[in-house]
Scaffold this motif. Sequence first.
Motif, short mmCIF file in Angstrom:
data_model
loop_
_atom_site.label_atom_id
_atom_site.label_comp_id
_atom_site.label_asym_id
_atom_site.label_seq_id
_atom_site.Cartn_x
_atom_site.Cartn_y
_atom_site.Cartn_z
N ALA A 68 9.90 -0.44 -1.45
CA ALA A 68 8.96 -0.24 -0.34
C ALA A 68 8.89 -1.47 0.56
CB ALA A 68 7.57 0.10 -0.88
N SER A 69 8.90 -2.65 -0.05
CA SER A 69 8.78 -3.86 0.76
C SER A 69 10.04 -4.11 1.58
CB SER A 69 8.46 -5.07 -0.13
OG SER A 69 9.51 -5.35 -1.05
N ALA A 70 11.20 -3.65 1.09
CA ALA A 70 12.42 -3.74 1.90
C ALA A 70 12.37 -2.73 3.05
CB ALA A 70 13.64 -3.48 1.03
N ALA A 71 11.96 -1.50 2.75
CA ALA A 71 11.89 -0.47 3.78
C ALA A 71 10.83 -0.79 4.83
CB ALA A 71 11.60 0.88 3.13
N PRO A 197 11.40 -8.15 1.62
CA PRO A 197 11.51 -8.77 2.94
C PRO A 197 12.62 -9.82 3.03
CG PRO A 197 9.45 -9.41 1.84
CD PRO A 197 10.05 -8.29 1.05
N ILE A 198 12.97 -10.45 1.93
CA ILE A 198 14.06 -11.43 1.96
C ILE A 198 15.36 -10.76 2.40
CG2 ILE A 198 15.57 -12.86 0.53
CD1 ILE A 198 13.12 -13.72 -1.05
N ILE A 199 15.74 -9.67 1.72
CA ILE A 199 17.03 -9.05 2.07
C ILE A 199 16.95 -8.31 3.40
CG2 ILE A 199 17.82 -8.91 -0.30
CD1 ILE A 199 17.11 -5.92 -0.24
N ALA A 200 15.71 -8.00 3.85
CA ALA A 200 15.55 -7.34 5.15
C ALA A 200 15.55 -8.33 6.30
CB ALA A 200 14.26 -6.52 5.17
N GLY A 201 15.62 -9.63 5.99
CA GLY A 201 15.65 -10.64 7.04
C GLY A 201 14.31 -10.84 7.72
N ALA A 202 13.22 -10.59 7.00
CA ALA A 202 11.89 -10.76 7.58
C ALA A 202 11.58 -12.24 7.76
CB ALA A 202 10.84 -10.10 6.69
N SER A 203 10.53 -12.51 8.51
CA SER A 203 10.14 -13.90 8.77
C SER A 203 9.52 -14.53 7.53
CB SER A 203 9.13 -13.95 9.92
OG SER A 203 7.89 -13.38 9.51
N ARG A 207 7.42 -12.68 4.60
CA ARG A 207 7.81 -12.85 3.20
C ARG A 207 6.64 -13.39 2.38
NH1 ARG A 207 12.83 -16.84 1.38
NH2 ARG A 207 12.01 -17.39 -0.69
N ASN A 208 5.92 -14.37 2.92
CA ASN A 208 4.77 -14.94 2.19
C ASN A 208 3.66 -13.92 2.02
OD1 ASN A 208 6.00 -17.42 1.83
ND2 ASN A 208 5.01 -18.37 3.62
N ALA A 209 3.51 -13.03 3.00
CA ALA A 209 2.48 -11.99 2.90
C ALA A 209 2.75 -11.09 1.69
CB ALA A 209 2.42 -11.17 4.18
N PRO A 316 -2.27 -8.65 8.30
CA PRO A 316 -1.62 -8.98 9.59
C PRO A 316 -0.37 -8.15 9.90
CG PRO A 316 -2.04 -10.97 8.27
CD PRO A 316 -2.19 -9.79 7.37
N LEU A 317 0.16 -7.43 8.93
CA LEU A 317 1.41 -6.70 9.13
C LEU A 317 1.16 -5.40 9.90
CD1 LEU A 317 3.02 -7.12 5.60
CD2 LEU A 317 3.32 -8.56 7.62
N PRO A 318 2.13 -4.96 10.69
CA PRO A 318 1.96 -3.72 11.44
C PRO A 318 1.72 -2.53 10.51
CG PRO A 318 3.91 -4.92 12.18
CD PRO A 318 3.44 -5.60 10.95
N GLY A 319 0.95 -1.56 10.99
CA GLY A 319 0.69 -0.38 10.20
C GLY A 319 1.94 0.45 9.99
N SER A 320 2.07 1.04 8.80
CA SER A 320 3.19 1.92 8.49
C SER A 320 2.82 2.72 7.26
CB SER A 320 4.47 1.12 8.22
OG SER A 320 4.37 0.40 7.00
N ASP A 321 3.59 3.77 6.99
CA ASP A 321 3.36 4.54 5.78
C ASP A 321 3.55 3.68 4.54
OD1 ASP A 321 2.82 6.80 7.27
OD2 ASP A 321 4.84 7.64 7.07
#
Length: 338
Positions: A68-71, A197-203, A207-209, A316-321
């Motif tokens: 889920a965190s990658a998606a 988030p690491i493999i998704a290239g997130a900030s 990632r800390n969130a 702080p993260l954008p809303g999503s399913d």
Amino acid sequence: MGVVVPLEEEVNRPASIGPLVELTGPDMERVNRMILDRAGSDVEMIPEVANHLISSGGKRLRPMLTLASAAMFGYGGEHHVRLATSVEFMHTATLLHDDVVDESDLRRGRSTARTVWGNQASVLVGDFLLGQAFRMMVDAGSMDALGVLSNAAAVIAEGEVLQLSVAKNMETTEDDYLAVIRAKTAALFSAAAEVGPIIAGASRAERNALKSYGINLGLAFQLVDDALDYGGSQQDLGKNTGDDFREGKITLPIVLAYRRGSEDERAFWKSAMEDGLNDEAALERANALIARHDSLADTIARARHYGDIARDALAPLPGSDYKSAMLEVIDFCIARVT
């Protein structure tokens, strides 16, 4: 201006991991296939022992968090499945090892592997699963993800040793207890949520969130588990209730009851936990003392506190399913004991 009134069934719908299960379902099918494949071996006993625990009905929450965190950050590759499988193998290995250390006879309502095949086989198959987990981490090709998960493996091992050092010691403080569960349980929740988030290239902030979400969810989860040992059922807990007491495991309900108790009550706790005088009559008195000093209620209150921190971490993260489903997981974990 009109007022929107939620439908009653939505208001009363209990917290569930159902949305997370549904969102990650297709990828979890791939994880489950990889689990069966990577648990295979020409050494016949290895898949027998591994599959005994793997097939015993766990929710597989940790690998679902990885998926889920990658998606959540738009990942479209294949490596999240390998990392999620690695996370589940790490978790399964720690369960095999824990059951040996704790001399547990029941896990998720079934006989533990150690009671069927013995302690040596359980430890060695746990080691095999850890080795397979690290193979898959390397296959995923992310040094950052490998670093997070390998660090978690070391921290979990430290937590297991720390728990041994405080077992049957009534001078254990709440801080000592939190250090144990932060290492043994929360570290893997944190790593499972962070590698997505690491493999998704997130900030770094994103990632800390997820890292904060995972560690605080893990703390809440374990606090509830420890409360269930005195206030739950075998079905809720997946093992015999009262096992922590019988094993001399110092958890927060006991820490609080001991600190708040009279001199006579503290003498009882010492005889029960340190001297092993922990028969059914002693367990009945332990439950009464825990209730008298509100130890369960305060343990659950602390679980809610960490749940709130996990919820704030995602704010702080954008809303999503995916975000909504991961927030509901917090409520589900805590609702197990309410």
